[in-house]
Scaffold this motif. Sequence first.
Motif, PDB file in Angstrom:
ATOM      1  N   ALA A   1       0.830  -1.212   0.000  1.00 42.23           N
ATOM      2  CA  ALA A   1       0.000   0.000   0.000  1.00 42.23           C
ATOM      3  C   ALA A   1       0.860   1.257   0.000  1.00 42.23           C
ATOM      4  N   SER A   2       1.979   1.211   0.717  1.00 38.54           N
ATOM      5  CA  SER A   2       2.887   2.369   0.725  1.00 38.54           C
ATOM      6  C   SER A   2       3.531   2.568  -0.637  1.00 38.54           C
ATOM      7  N   LEU A   3       3.909   1.472  -1.298  1.00 37.56           N
ATOM      8  CA  LEU A   3       4.523   1.586  -2.618  1.00 37.56           C
ATOM      9  C   LEU A   3       3.548   2.141  -3.651  1.00 37.56           C
ATOM     10  N   LEU A   4       2.282   1.722  -3.559  1.00 34.13           N
ATOM     11  CA  LEU A   4       1.280   2.110  -4.563  1.00 34.13           C
ATOM     12  C   LEU A   4       0.508   3.348  -4.161  1.00 34.13           C
ATOM     13  N   ASP A   5       0.654   3.777  -2.910  1.00 35.28           N
ATOM     14  CA  ASP A   5      -0.121   4.895  -2.373  1.00 35.28           C
ATOM     15  C   ASP A   5      -1.617   4.638  -2.545  1.00 35.28           C
ATOM     16  N   ALA A   6      -2.036   3.402  -2.165  1.00 40.43           N
ATOM     17  CA  ALA A   6      -3.442   3.002  -2.316  1.00 40.43           C
ATOM     18  C   ALA A   6      -3.735   1.873  -1.334  1.00 40.43           C
ATOM     19  N   PRO A   7      -4.970   1.805  -0.825  1.00 38.82           N
ATOM     20  CA  PRO A   7      -5.331   0.679   0.056  1.00 38.82           C
ATOM     21  C   PRO A   7      -5.337  -0.628  -0.722  1.00 38.82           C
ATOM     22  N   VAL A   8      -4.852  -1.685  -0.073  1.00 39.31           N
ATOM     23  CA  VAL A   8      -4.596  -2.956  -0.743  1.00 39.31           C
ATOM     24  C   VAL A   8      -5.243  -4.094   0.029  1.00 39.31           C
ATOM     25  N   THR A   9      -5.717  -5.113  -0.701  1.00 42.42           N
ATOM     26  CA  THR A   9      -6.115  -6.382  -0.089  1.00 42.42           C
ATOM     27  C   THR A   9      -5.351  -7.513  -0.753  1.00 42.42           C
ATOM     28  N   LEU A  10      -5.069  -8.553   0.023  1.00 41.32           N
ATOM     29  CA  LEU A  10      -4.508  -9.802  -0.497  1.00 41.32           C
ATOM     30  C   LEU A  10      -5.616 -10.843  -0.417  1.00 41.32           C
ATOM     31  N   GLU A  11      -5.891 -11.508  -1.535  1.00 37.72           N
ATOM     32  CA  GLU A  11      -7.023 -12.432  -1.601  1.00 37.72           C
ATOM     33  C   GLU A  11      -6.560 -13.787  -2.120  1.00 37.72           C
ATOM     34  N   ASP A  12      -7.307 -14.843  -1.725  1.00 37.04           N
ATOM     35  CA  ASP A  12      -7.016 -16.164  -2.271  1.00 37.04           C
ATOM     36  C   ASP A  12      -7.772 -16.343  -3.581  1.00 37.04           C
TER      37      ASP A  12
ATOM     38  N   VAL B   1      -6.840  -2.078  -9.646  1.00 33.13           N
ATOM     39  CA  VAL B   1      -5.802  -2.745 -10.403  1.00 33.13           C
ATOM     40  C   VAL B   1      -5.437  -3.995  -9.612  1.00 33.13           C
ATOM     41  N   ALA B   2      -5.357  -5.118 -10.314  1.00 28.50           N
ATOM     42  CA  ALA B   2      -5.116  -6.392  -9.648  1.00 28.50           C
ATOM     43  C   ALA B   2      -4.060  -7.171 -10.411  1.00 28.50           C
ATOM     44  N   ILE B   3      -3.386  -8.053  -9.688  1.00 30.71           N
ATOM     45  CA  ILE B   3      -2.392  -8.914 -10.318  1.00 30.71           C
ATOM     46  C   ILE B   3      -2.412 -10.268  -9.616  1.00 30.71           C
ATOM     47  N   ALA B   4      -2.257 -11.329 -10.379  1.00 31.05           N
ATOM     48  CA  ALA B   4      -2.236 -12.674  -9.804  1.00 31.05           C
ATOM     49  C   ALA B   4      -0.919 -12.911  -9.075  1.00 31.05           C
ATOM     50  N   VAL B   5      -0.977 -13.699  -8.039  1.00 32.42           N
ATOM     51  CA  VAL B   5       0.213 -14.119  -7.284  1.00 32.42           C
ATOM     52  C   VAL B   5       0.464 -15.575  -7.642  1.00 32.42           C
ATOM     53  N   ARG B   6       1.659 -15.844  -8.216  1.00 29.20           N
ATOM     54  CA  ARG B   6       1.929 -17.166  -8.748  1.00 29.20           C
ATOM     55  C   ARG B   6       3.165 -17.794  -8.115  1.00 29.20           C
ATOM     56  N   ALA B   7       3.140 -19.125  -8.055  1.00 35.64           N
ATOM     57  CA  ALA B   7       4.329 -19.910  -7.742  1.00 35.64           C
ATOM     58  C   ALA B   7       4.476 -20.899  -8.887  1.00 35.64           C
ATOM     59  N   GLY B   8       5.292 -20.555  -9.875  1.00 31.49           N
ATOM     60  CA  GLY B   8       5.357 -21.357 -11.086  1.00 31.49           C
ATOM     61  C   GLY B   8       4.045 -21.247 -11.837  1.00 31.49           C
ATOM     62  N   ASP B   9       3.434 -22.392 -12.141  1.00 35.27           N
ATOM     63  CA  ASP B   9       2.154 -22.394 -12.849  1.00 35.27           C
ATOM     64  C   ASP B   9       0.962 -22.321 -11.906  1.00 35.27           C
ATOM     65  N   GLU B  10       1.192 -22.399 -10.600  1.00 35.14           N
ATOM     66  CA  GLU B  10       0.092 -22.403  -9.632  1.00 35.14           C
ATOM     67  C   GLU B  10      -0.270 -20.979  -9.226  1.00 35.14           C
ATOM     68  N   VAL B  11      -1.540 -20.652  -9.301  1.00 37.00           N
ATOM     69  CA  VAL B  11      -2.032 -19.353  -8.829  1.00 37.00           C
ATOM     70  C   VAL B  11      -2.365 -19.478  -7.349  1.00 37.00           C
ATOM     71  N   LEU B  12      -1.685 -18.703  -6.515  1.00 36.39           N
ATOM     72  CA  LEU B  12      -1.890 -18.745  -5.066  1.00 36.39           C
ATOM     73  C   LEU B  12      -2.946 -17.757  -4.602  1.00 36.39           C
ATOM     74  N   GLY B  13      -3.125 -16.686  -5.340  1.00 41.36           N
ATOM     75  CA  GLY B  13      -4.067 -15.649  -4.928  1.00 41.36           C
ATOM     76  C   GLY B  13      -3.897 -14.424  -5.799  1.00 41.36           C
ATOM     77  N   SER B  14      -4.174 -13.252  -5.234  1.00 43.90           N
ATOM     78  CA  SER B  14      -4.074 -12.017  -6.015  1.00 43.90           C
ATOM     79  C   SER B  14      -3.934 -10.822  -5.090  1.00 43.90           C
ATOM     80  N   ILE B  15      -3.438  -9.728  -5.671  1.00 44.12           N
ATOM     81  CA  ILE B  15      -3.318  -8.431  -4.985  1.00 44.12           C
ATOM     82  C   ILE B  15      -4.305  -7.480  -5.651  1.00 44.12           C
ATOM     83  N   TRP B  16      -5.074  -6.751  -4.842  1.00 48.53           N
ATOM     84  CA  TRP B  16      -6.042  -5.790  -5.359  1.00 48.53           C
ATOM     85  C   TRP B  16      -5.794  -4.427  -4.708  1.00 48.53           C
ATOM     86  N   ALA B  17      -5.671  -3.414  -5.527  1.00 48.58           N
ATOM     87  CA  ALA B  17      -5.480  -2.048  -5.031  1.00 48.58           C
ATOM     88  C   ALA B  17      -6.603  -1.158  -5.561  1.00 48.58           C
ATOM     89  N   ALA B  18      -7.182  -0.357  -4.671  1.00 50.44           N
ATOM     90  CA  ALA B  18      -8.203   0.623  -5.071  1.00 50.44           C
ATOM     91  C   ALA B  18      -7.491   1.919  -5.416  1.00 50.44           C
TER      92      ALA B  18
END
Length: 545
Positions: free
Chosen positions: A148-159, A228-245
């Motif tokens: 959130a500090s890097l993006l200057d926006a509130p952030v959630t981490l989701e599965d 703005v959102a981005i998937a969180v990956r470990a190789g080919d496996e999607v672990l979750g995502s980051i969402w910023a408002a």
Amino acid sequence: MRHSRGSLGRVLDDLGATLLDLVHGDRDRAGEISGVVIHDPLDQPVLSPHALVLGVGVEDPEQIVGLLHALGRQRAAALVLRAPVALPDEVRSAADDAGVAVLGLSRGAPWSHLGEMLRSLLAEGAEREDSLGGLPAGDLFAVANAIASLLDAPVTLEDRASRILAFSGRQDEADPSRVETILGRQVPERISRILRERGVFRDLFRGDQPVVIDPIPDGKGGFTLPRVAIAVRAGDEVLGSIWAAVPGRLSPERDRALRESAKLVALHLLRVRAGADVRRRVRADLLGSALEGGAGAGEALERLGLAGRSLLVLGVGLVEHESVSAAAVHDLQRLGDAFALHLAAIDPRSAAAALGDVVYGLLPPTGADDKAGTRAERILQDFLDRVGDRLPAVAAAGPVALTLSGVAHSRSCVDRVLRVLREGRVGRRVGSLDELQGEALVIELRDLAAARGDEPTGALARLLDYDREHRTALVETLRAWLDAFGDVAAAAESVFVHQNTFRYRLRRVAEVGRVDLADPDQRFAAMLQLRVVRVGSTLEPPTDV
């Protein structure tokens, strides 16, 4: 100032503004929070020092004052009440005298979600003492705040199922749908539906680049902020995502920071998962040793923090438990996690783990031992009510164990009761051996007869042979009469025949089987055979006898 992981200040740093508010007291009070406990006015739990107590349903000022005094004597850290919290002078004075902070839980936030968040935030774990990317390993709330500090926006981490794993501060700068998401710990279904229709999840999980989400109608005449959102990956496996408002598109620098953050979050999520797996395995091994009652039971209870005290052995299992599919294993794990959370909220000293197809729990009883069984069944019924039909389960309580051998015996009782409940013949989901010993004995006799290869003999064998040869229903008639305790009217109704027809068939039972139905020993023998010995496949429909 950043507070230590288990402090009240840390809880308020991470869950404040959205879930919790400090209503009265000192947020910087020394001491690590030892656990989260639900207050039960009918059976107050014993607290470990610096516990955080959830005052579910506590709202009367006089009741709050009495509870604060009681919590002060047990050195609790804080009491959480549903907002808005009434704070007359007597409540403030009681909180100050007790040294207990008072927190308010936001309207609309379920108590169960608060418990899960607190459990995640306060989770023990030496595995988090090192760091990843300069942040404590596995500390998802710290990671969310850093992003959130890097993006200057509130952030959630989701599965992957859009459940909230952690969130940053400054959520009040977002929109009502973000606050609703955090309060419910899940993206609202109406928002998820729109995202699916727009193909957002498809684009998000197929690629490794940030996805921009245009404003969505909030259902109240307005629109959400862009995301703005981005998937969180470990190789080919999607672990979750980051969402910023965000108010608009990210600059190239912040876009790059988000992509780099996804790699860091992946490391933390893998560490959390690995740590959870290790803790689950270690705890299951210790619990298994304690329940077996062997040479290592004492040491196992010591390491679990349960040595030298009487214990309740509890067990829960899925109704459909024979499948070895991945879905069944996942459901059992979910059941185990939910049961561990349920028991931890009652007493932080409890332990729970899945062994085989049963999730066992060890819980120190409170109050008199002769009342422990009733309280245990109430705890189990409350748990089954909470999981509902999502995880159809049954639950059993063993007798209070006062010794190491008593723990193993209590576990055996739990197993016997679960077999009875899973058969579904008693029409209940919770029980103990005190109530179901007869049914358990019948099942065990059935096992013994099957192991020996016993076949029907005597009167029952003669009746079975006659039914097969003449397509009659003499065995069914005998079973109905015995089940109805000799009530011909009730027995006839159960097999849908006239009473006179039933009486005729009953006489044929006595004649063909050469059995004296007036002899209690012969009646008992017939009833036992019908319950225990396999009588073969279903007979053909009867003709008139």
